[in-house]
Design a protein around this motif. Structure first.
Motif, PDB file in Angstrom:
ATOM      1  N   SER A 209       0.722  -1.010  -0.053  1.00 48.62           N
ATOM      2  CA  SER A 209       0.081  -0.192   0.042  1.00 48.62           C
ATOM      3  C   SER A 209       0.805   1.331   0.045  1.00 48.62           C
ATOM      4  O   SER A 209       2.027   1.280   0.335  1.00 48.62           O
ATOM      5  CB  SER A 209      -0.872  -0.023   1.059  1.00 48.62           C
ATOM      6  OG  SER A 209      -1.888  -1.201   1.237  1.00 48.62           O
ATOM      7  N   ASN A 224      -8.448   9.063  -8.006  1.00 51.76           N
ATOM      8  CA  ASN A 224      -7.844   8.459  -9.076  1.00 51.76           C
ATOM      9  C   ASN A 224      -8.067   9.332 -10.178  1.00 51.76           C
ATOM     10  O   ASN A 224      -8.872  10.238 -10.589  1.00 51.76           O
ATOM     11  CB  ASN A 224      -8.533   7.264  -9.736  1.00 51.76           C
ATOM     12  CG  ASN A 224      -8.433   5.965  -8.620  1.00 51.76           C
ATOM     13  OD1 ASN A 224      -9.590   5.798  -7.711  1.00 51.76           O
ATOM     14  ND2 ASN A 224      -7.392   5.402  -8.538  1.00 51.76           N
ATOM     15  N   THR A 237      -9.846   5.944 -13.592  1.00 54.48           N
ATOM     16  CA  THR A 237      -9.432   4.957 -12.698  1.00 54.48           C
ATOM     17  C   THR A 237      -8.810   3.810 -13.585  1.00 54.48           C
ATOM     18  O   THR A 237      -9.380   2.943 -14.441  1.00 54.48           O
ATOM     19  CB  THR A 237     -10.464   4.016 -11.795  1.00 54.48           C
ATOM     20  OG1 THR A 237     -11.050   5.167 -11.042  1.00 54.48           O
ATOM     21  CG2 THR A 237      -9.896   2.868 -10.936  1.00 54.48           C
ATOM     22  N   ALA A 241      -6.223  -0.583 -10.534  1.00 53.86           N
ATOM     23  CA  ALA A 241      -5.923   0.369  -9.485  1.00 53.86           C
ATOM     24  C   ALA A 241      -6.750   0.463  -8.233  1.00 53.86           C
ATOM     25  O   ALA A 241      -8.051   0.083  -8.715  1.00 53.86           O
ATOM     26  CB  ALA A 241      -5.718   1.816 -10.143  1.00 53.86           C
ATOM     27  N   PRO A 242      -6.358   0.638  -7.139  1.00 47.71           N
ATOM     28  CA  PRO A 242      -7.411   0.730  -5.861  1.00 47.71           C
ATOM     29  C   PRO A 242      -8.140   1.895  -6.375  1.00 47.71           C
ATOM     30  O   PRO A 242      -7.826   3.065  -6.922  1.00 47.71           O
ATOM     31  CB  PRO A 242      -6.329   0.833  -4.890  1.00 47.71           C
ATOM     32  CG  PRO A 242      -4.938   0.554  -5.189  1.00 47.71           C
ATOM     33  CD  PRO A 242      -4.872   0.839  -6.696  1.00 47.71           C
ATOM     34  N   LEU A 243      -9.483   1.621  -6.062  1.00 47.36           N
ATOM     35  CA  LEU A 243     -10.534   2.857  -6.096  1.00 47.36           C
ATOM     36  C   LEU A 243     -10.307   3.650  -5.070  1.00 47.36           C
ATOM     37  O   LEU A 243     -10.372   3.573  -3.759  1.00 47.36           O
ATOM     38  CB  LEU A 243     -11.672   2.219  -5.956  1.00 47.36           C
ATOM     39  CG  LEU A 243     -13.054   3.200  -6.231  1.00 47.36           C
ATOM     40  CD1 LEU A 243     -13.052   3.806  -7.583  1.00 47.36           C
ATOM     41  CD2 LEU A 243     -14.493   2.384  -5.976  1.00 47.36           C
ATOM     42  N   VAL A 244      -9.962   5.012  -5.270  1.00 43.31           N
ATOM     43  CA  VAL A 244      -9.831   6.255  -4.624  1.00 43.31           C
ATOM     44  C   VAL A 244     -10.758   7.224  -5.006  1.00 43.31           C
ATOM     45  O   VAL A 244     -10.554   7.793  -6.133  1.00 43.31           O
ATOM     46  CB  VAL A 244      -8.559   6.612  -4.756  1.00 43.31           C
ATOM     47  CG1 VAL A 244      -8.140   7.766  -3.766  1.00 43.31           C
ATOM     48  CG2 VAL A 244      -7.273   5.372  -4.310  1.00 43.31           C
ATOM     49  N   ILE A 256      -3.498   4.121   1.087  1.00 44.05           N
ATOM     50  CA  ILE A 256      -4.120   3.697  -0.328  1.00 44.05           C
ATOM     51  C   ILE A 256      -3.842   2.084  -0.821  1.00 44.05           C
ATOM     52  O   ILE A 256      -2.105   2.400  -1.039  1.00 44.05           O
ATOM     53  CB  ILE A 256      -3.874   4.954  -1.560  1.00 44.05           C
ATOM     54  CG1 ILE A 256      -4.506   6.218  -0.910  1.00 44.05           C
ATOM     55  CG2 ILE A 256      -4.470   4.483  -2.835  1.00 44.05           C
ATOM     56  CD1 ILE A 256      -4.141   7.449  -1.935  1.00 44.05           C
ATOM     57  N   GLY A 257      -4.489   1.471  -1.121  1.00 48.28           N
ATOM     58  CA  GLY A 257      -3.879   0.371  -1.687  1.00 48.28           C
ATOM     59  C   GLY A 257      -4.928  -0.762  -0.756  1.00 48.28           C
ATOM     60  O   GLY A 257      -5.676  -0.635  -0.094  1.00 48.28           O
ATOM     61  N   PRO A 258      -4.305  -2.139  -1.197  1.00 46.80           N
ATOM     62  CA  PRO A 258      -2.945  -2.505  -1.933  1.00 46.80           C
ATOM     63  C   PRO A 258      -3.019  -2.368  -3.404  1.00 46.80           C
ATOM     64  O   PRO A 258      -4.234  -2.505  -3.903  1.00 46.80           O
ATOM     65  CB  PRO A 258      -2.479  -3.693  -1.222  1.00 46.80           C
ATOM     66  CG  PRO A 258      -4.169  -4.265  -1.112  1.00 46.80           C
ATOM     67  CD  PRO A 258      -4.847  -3.242  -0.533  1.00 46.80           C
ATOM     68  N   PHE A 259      -1.593  -2.262  -3.864  1.00 46.83           N
ATOM     69  CA  PHE A 259      -1.551  -2.272  -5.287  1.00 46.83           C
ATOM     70  C   PHE A 259      -1.345  -3.758  -5.799  1.00 46.83           C
ATOM     71  O   PHE A 259      -0.231  -4.166  -5.392  1.00 46.83           O
ATOM     72  CB  PHE A 259      -0.500  -1.179  -5.762  1.00 46.83           C
ATOM     73  CG  PHE A 259      -1.065   0.319  -5.781  1.00 46.83           C
ATOM     74  CD1 PHE A 259      -1.586   0.899  -6.709  1.00 46.83           C
ATOM     75  CD2 PHE A 259      -0.849   0.718  -4.516  1.00 46.83           C
ATOM     76  CE1 PHE A 259      -1.828   2.182  -6.654  1.00 46.83           C
ATOM     77  CE2 PHE A 259      -1.175   2.072  -4.263  1.00 46.83           C
ATOM     78  CZ  PHE A 259      -1.612   2.697  -5.305  1.00 46.83           C
ATOM     79  N   THR A 260      -2.271  -4.470  -6.272  1.00 43.17           N
ATOM     80  CA  THR A 260      -1.980  -5.837  -6.403  1.00 43.17           C
ATOM     81  C   THR A 260      -1.665  -6.116  -7.800  1.00 43.17           C
ATOM     82  O   THR A 260      -1.194  -7.531  -8.070  1.00 43.17           O
ATOM     83  CB  THR A 260      -3.499  -6.717  -6.194  1.00 43.17           C
ATOM     84  OG1 THR A 260      -4.474  -6.030  -7.066  1.00 43.17           O
ATOM     85  CG2 THR A 260      -3.893  -6.570  -4.738  1.00 43.17           C
TER      86      THR A 260
END
Length: 282
Positions: A209, A224, A237, A241-244, A256-260
């Motif tokens: 994250s 995003n 987005t 990407a993680p939804l922000v 923010i995250g995690p970035f998978t």
């Protein structure tokens, strides 16, 4: 006492509120106060037109400063002392604005605003020193030559301002593009100051994250997307990407995250134009 002697003494007595000679010191103080007042008025108008907010303390400080300039030019006896105190009013008012304090701590975050603040504070310093010196001269009842110290003092202030601007400009021309710091738990961390990310590109290991840490109390809305080169917001987005969406950050930190998924992702602040962050996940 005969009438002729009494008449001569009345002619020799100084006027209580006016009649002071407008010497170099008082002219310099008036010009410095004018600079403080004009910059304060400019800041008020800028915030009004850009943000739509009316900051009355800025307007009041500007008007009071300009009144101090008028008093010095009209040779009021107590105008220099009032001017020395008035010079502090815009400085205190500006420092009460979170963005101003953040810009002074992080000059590269907003170089133009930093330059304006630096010139304003330099003018305030000159007005304060000039006004205090004029008060001392008024108290002693005589004017002393100021050319011996005034010119070196002004040169020193000018050199300090130019040096700080040059240093900030050099640092701003080479902004960092890697991870700004690492949190205690090992997660990549990007600091925010004023209206900018202190690093514009951050590397995030896959599965980790990202931590955003704000160093002041300026409000940000993170989501995003990015700002386009033309200055328009571009919410987007990217796949994976993680939804922000409209995360409010005003002091403190944000995870923010995690970035998978490996790739390049973008975040931006919807409030501050040009405030974008590129996240590279690998």
């Amino acid at each position: 006492m005969n009438p002729e002697t009494h008449h001569r003494r009345q002619e020799a007595a100084p006027a209580p509120m006016s009649g002071l000679r407008l010497n170099t010191l008082r002219r310099t103080t008036a010009r410095a106060l004018l600079g403080v007042g004009v910059i304060s008025l400019f800041q008020f108008l800028l915030v009004w037109f850009v943000r739509g907010a009316v900051v009355l303390p800025l307007l009041i400080a500007a008007l009071v400063t300009l009144v101090g300039v008028a008093g010095i030019l009209r040779r009021w006896r107590f105008a220099p002392s009032v001017g020395a105190l008035v010079a502090l009013a815009p400085v205190v008012t500006v420092l009460a604005i979170p963005l101003a304090g953040s810009t002074l701590l992080h000059p590269t975050a907003n170089l133009a605003f930093f330059g304006i603040l630096l010139v304003q504070f330099a003018c305030a310093l000159i007005a304060l020193v000039g006004g205090a010196t004029a008060v001392i001269q008024n108290t002693q009842g005589r004017e002393q030559p100021s050319s011996r110290w005034l010119s070196p003092f002004l040169s020193g202030v000018l050199g300090l301002v130019l040096g700080m601007l040059l240093l900030a400009g050099i640092v701003s021309a080479n902004p960092p593009s890697t991870v700004a710091s690492t949190a205690t738990n090992g997660m990549p961390t990007v600091h925010i100051a004023g209206s900018t990310f202190l690093t514009n590109v951050v590397l995030v290991p896959k599965g980790e994250s990202l931590v955003l840490v704000e160093d002041d109390s300026v409000e940000h809305i993170i989501q995003n997307g990015t700002w386009t080169p033309s200055g328009l917001p571009h919410p987007q987005t990217e796949p994976g990407a993680p939804l922000v969406h409209s995360l409010d950050l005003k002091g403190g930190s944000l995870h923010i995250g995690p970035f998978t998924i490996a790739g390049v992702f973008h975040l931006y602040c919807t409030i501050h134009q040009g405030m974008s962050l590129t996240v590279v996940v690998q």
